[in-house]
Design an enzyme around this catalytic site. Structure first.
Site: not given
Length: 331
Positions: A57, A190
């Protein structure tokens, strides 16, 4: 805030966890660093003690922002959740995508989870996060060039060294989870889950319930689609990955907003926003332990955190689900 135990561990995360993908700017049409820091700090003030990030990210930016945002907060008061296995600085493993870094430079992203790479990534993450341990360390995506055993044994080694507390995975199938679990105790998976993306209910949810695994739902608001704020004709900023997704076609915006209008009276009756109602519905679903909610400023992060205050009866949850089952998006 509610805090929920993850899998069979003693790790507890806030039921609304701060998702720091957008905070890193990458693929979201840039971001403001100060706004991102204030968003994290404001959510912490609301009881959101858990933050999910990843090296990819912003190519380190998101982790660095998280590290800066938590200065002055006692380390044992927060839970740091990050990932490994996506490299933009090493052409090895499975090619994932062509992208651009935050300065607009072309980059090639690879999925790779070999032993030496994980050890290096862990050290880099610890440095950026300004900590000496990671609470939950997750492989970001499955990859085909490294045996799952090698990957998970490496994380088990990091746990023994005290650099990682628990192992989790992201985007793993049930079979991949079973394989990984042979080498290290995997406490969570996740995966994407939202009102318009419920495929995991078929296999992963039953497996998680049966085997005491937690599901951490990412993109529960489907990247803004389920806020009710996006209208047909919406123009995305340059570099925003959502522009090419079918969810955001005008027809799907119309259909989604029509569904949201059917549950809007319930939100109004409870004096909450549609986003808050959606987040609460999400964490009420079987096996969904945590919802990751992203925010680019303090106002958004506070709104997300306050979703925990929404109380839904079983009848109300069923009402929402019944309306939802009528929604069909076009691909």
């Amino acid at each position: 805030m509610e805090y929920r135990k993850i899998g069979n561990s003693d790790l507890e995360l806030s039921a609304i966890t701060f998702g720091a993908w957008a905070a890193g700017g990458w693929m979201w049409g840039s971001t403001d660093r100060n706004d991102a820091i204030k968003a994290i700090q404001a959510s912490y003030d609301e009881g959101v003690t858990s933050i999910d990030t990843a090296p990819i990210y912003g190519q380190g930016d998101s982790e660095s922002i998280v590290g800066d945002a938590l200065k002055g907060i006692s380390r044992d008061k927060v839970q740091l959740v990050t990932k490994y296995g996506m490299r933009w600085d090493l052409a090895k493993g499975d090619f994932a995508m062509k992208s651009k870094d935050n300065s607009g430079k072309d980059i090639d992203v690879y999925k790779y989870a070999g032993k030496e790479s994980i050890i290096k990534e862990c050290e880099d993450s610890l440095r950026r996060l300004k900590t000496d341990y990671i609470d939950l360390y997750q492989i970001h995506w499955p990859e085909s060039t490294t045996p799952i055993g090698e990957t998970m044994e490496t994380v088990a080694q990091l746990i023994k060294e005290g650099k990682v507390r628990y192992a989790g995975v992201c985007n793993y199938s049930v079979d991949q989870m079973k394989e990984g679990d042979r080498y290290v105790n995997l406490i969570s998976n996740q995966v994407p889950y939202s009102m318009v993306k419920r495929e995991i209910e078929k296999e992963l949810v039953p497996y998680a319930l049966e085997n005491n695994k937690s599901i951490l739902a990412y993109s529960p608001l489907e990247r803004g689609l389920l806020t009710g704020k996006m209208k047909p004709g919406h123009q995305f900023a340059e570099g925003d990955h959502r522009a090419g997704l079918y969810y955001f076609k005008d027809e799907n915006l119309r259909r989604t907003n029509a569904f949201l209008s059917t549950i809007a009276p319930l939100a109004a009756d409870k004096n909450v926003s549609l986003s808050q109602l959606v987040l609460r519905w999400t964490i009420e679903q079987p096996a969904i332990t945590i919802a990751l909610a992203g925010a680019r400023n303090a106002q958004q992060s506070v709104q997300n955190a306050k979703a925990i205050q929404v109380q839904l009866t079983k009848a109300e949850i069923d009402l929402i689900t019944n309306e939802l089952n009528k929604l069909e998006l076009v691909k």
